[in-house]
Scaffold this motif. Structure first.
Motif, short mmCIF file in Angstrom:
data_model
loop_
_atom_site.label_atom_id
_atom_site.label_comp_id
_atom_site.label_asym_id
_atom_site.label_seq_id
_atom_site.Cartn_x
_atom_site.Cartn_y
_atom_site.Cartn_z
N ILE A 199 0.84 -1.20 0.00
CA ILE A 199 0.00 0.00 0.00
C ILE A 199 0.88 1.25 0.00
CG2 ILE A 199 -1.77 1.28 1.28
CD1 ILE A 199 -2.78 -1.34 0.13
N PRO A 200 0.63 2.23 -0.88
CA PRO A 200 1.45 3.45 -0.93
C PRO A 200 1.12 4.40 0.23
CG PRO A 200 -0.34 3.62 -2.49
CD PRO A 200 -0.42 2.22 -1.92
N ASP A 201 1.94 5.44 0.38
CA ASP A 201 1.71 6.41 1.46
C ASP A 201 0.82 7.57 1.04
OD1 ASP A 201 3.49 7.71 -0.18
OD2 ASP A 201 5.09 7.85 1.32
N ILE A 202 0.21 7.46 -0.12
CA ILE A 202 -0.83 8.40 -0.56
C ILE A 202 -2.11 7.59 -0.79
CG2 ILE A 202 -1.59 10.05 -2.31
CD1 ILE A 202 1.34 10.70 -2.85
N LEU A 203 -3.13 7.91 -0.02
CA LEU A 203 -4.39 7.16 -0.07
C LEU A 203 -5.48 8.04 -0.68
CD1 LEU A 203 -4.24 5.62 3.53
CD2 LEU A 203 -3.32 4.68 1.39
N GLU A 204 -6.07 7.60 -1.78
CA GLU A 204 -7.10 8.38 -2.47
C GLU A 204 -8.49 7.92 -2.05
OE1 GLU A 204 -6.78 8.54 -6.66
OE2 GLU A 204 -4.70 9.25 -6.68
N HIS A 205 -9.22 8.82 -1.41
CA HIS A 205 -10.60 8.57 -1.02
C HIS A 205 -11.33 9.91 -1.08
CE1 HIS A 205 -10.03 4.45 0.67
NE2 HIS A 205 -8.79 4.90 0.83
N LYS A 206 -12.44 9.96 -1.77
CA LYS A 206 -13.19 11.21 -1.88
C LYS A 206 -13.69 11.68 -0.52
CE LYS A 206 -14.75 10.87 -6.67
NZ LYS A 206 -15.92 10.86 -7.59
N ARG A 207 -13.56 12.96 -0.28
CA ARG A 207 -14.02 13.55 0.98
C ARG A 207 -15.54 13.42 1.09
NH1 ARG A 207 -14.73 20.03 0.60
NH2 ARG A 207 -16.44 19.41 1.96
N VAL A 208 -16.03 13.52 2.31
CA VAL A 208 -17.46 13.43 2.59
C VAL A 208 -18.07 14.82 2.46
CG1 VAL A 208 -19.22 12.83 4.27
CG2 VAL A 208 -17.10 11.49 4.15
N TYR A 209 -19.08 14.95 1.61
CA TYR A 209 -19.74 16.24 1.43
C TYR A 209 -20.96 16.35 2.32
CZ TYR A 209 -16.80 17.28 -2.59
OH TYR A 209 -15.71 17.54 -3.39
N ARG A 210 -21.16 17.55 2.87
CA ARG A 210 -22.34 17.87 3.68
C ARG A 210 -22.52 16.92 4.86
NH1 ARG A 210 -25.02 21.75 0.96
NH2 ARG A 210 -24.71 21.88 -1.29
N GLY A 211 -21.42 16.50 5.43
CA GLY A 211 -21.48 15.61 6.58
C GLY A 211 -21.13 16.34 7.86
N TYR A 212 -20.76 15.58 8.87
CA TYR A 212 -20.28 16.13 10.13
C TYR A 212 -19.02 16.95 9.84
CZ TYR A 212 -19.03 15.99 15.12
OH TYR A 212 -18.73 16.33 16.42
#
Length: 223
Positions: free
Chosen positions: A142-155
């Motif tokens: 696993i690389p040290d850059i993790l791509e995951h879309k941010r959560v919109y309109r959440g907490y």
């Protein structure tokens, strides 16, 4: 999933020594309040354009007491991940090393889309990766850059469950104990529960408890 309403440090003092396998947390650090007040991030700003409630800041002066307790409750051969920005990283690292943690590196969470700001608009956040003793990651590819879309309109500052799952899968096995002393939206606890880990979290905020409780039985939550 177990939820506790208490000050984070006070709660940690009630846990036994070497009783936790993994800590993943995102304290409401001081620099967030600075950015919120000057309006550099509308996502956190309390305004007509934002329905976000805010939370009490955990001051930098309390990080040593927090990190001492986290080190004490973690088992030897365990990991600790802490979300923060570039300012808080320089505060946390030397304190964590002072209390005994081995600092490996900042992992970069790539949110895929850019956020607010003036100078090179933010698209990432740091996850500081610490270790107590020695524990091998479950997947060394696993690389040290993790791509995951941010959560919109959440907490406010909510983290995606998919991102937290990746950290849990790297640093634990089924049945082990994962805690979050500032659980916020409950993402860490949801992720741990879905992965068949023991999930225990603390937060002093009523809003956090309302949010996490509403997700508590939703094993299909992915963001």
């Amino acid at each position: 999933m177990q939820l506790v309403k208490k000050d984070a440090v006070s709660w940690l003092t009630t846990l036994p020594d070497s009783s936790v396998d993994l800590v993943i947390t995102d304290p409401p650090y001081e620099s967030l309040e600075k950015h919120r007040k000057i309006g550099t991030t509308t996502r956190l700003k309390v305004s007509k354009g934002s329905s976000n409630q805010w939370f009490d800041i955990f001051p930098n002066s309390r990080f040593e007491s927090l990190l001492k307790e986290l080190y004490r409750v973690l088992k030897k051969g365990s990991h600790f991940y802490l979300f923060c920005d570039q300012e808080t990283m320089f505060v946390i690292k030397p304190i964590a090393e002072k209390v005994g943690f081995k600092f490996w590196k900042p992992i970069v969470w790539d949110k895929v889309c850019i956020g607010m700001g003036y100078h090179y608009r933010a698209r990432y956040e740091f996850i500081l990766f610490f270790e107590k003793g020695k524990r091998k990651l479950n997947d060394l590819g696993i690389p040290d850059i993790l791509e995951h879309k941010r959560v919109y309109r959440g907490y406010p500052t909510e983290k995606p469950v998919s991102l937290i799952k990746q950290l849990i899968e790297q640093s634990t096995k089924e049945g082990e104990v994962v805690i979050d002393p500032f659980f916020g939206s409950g993402a860490t606890l949801i992720a741990a529960t879905q992965l068949n880990r023991v999930a225990i979290g603390c937060d002093i905020s009523d809003y956090a408890h309302e949010k996490a409780s509403s997700r508590k039985n939703d094993r299909k939550t992915v963001s």
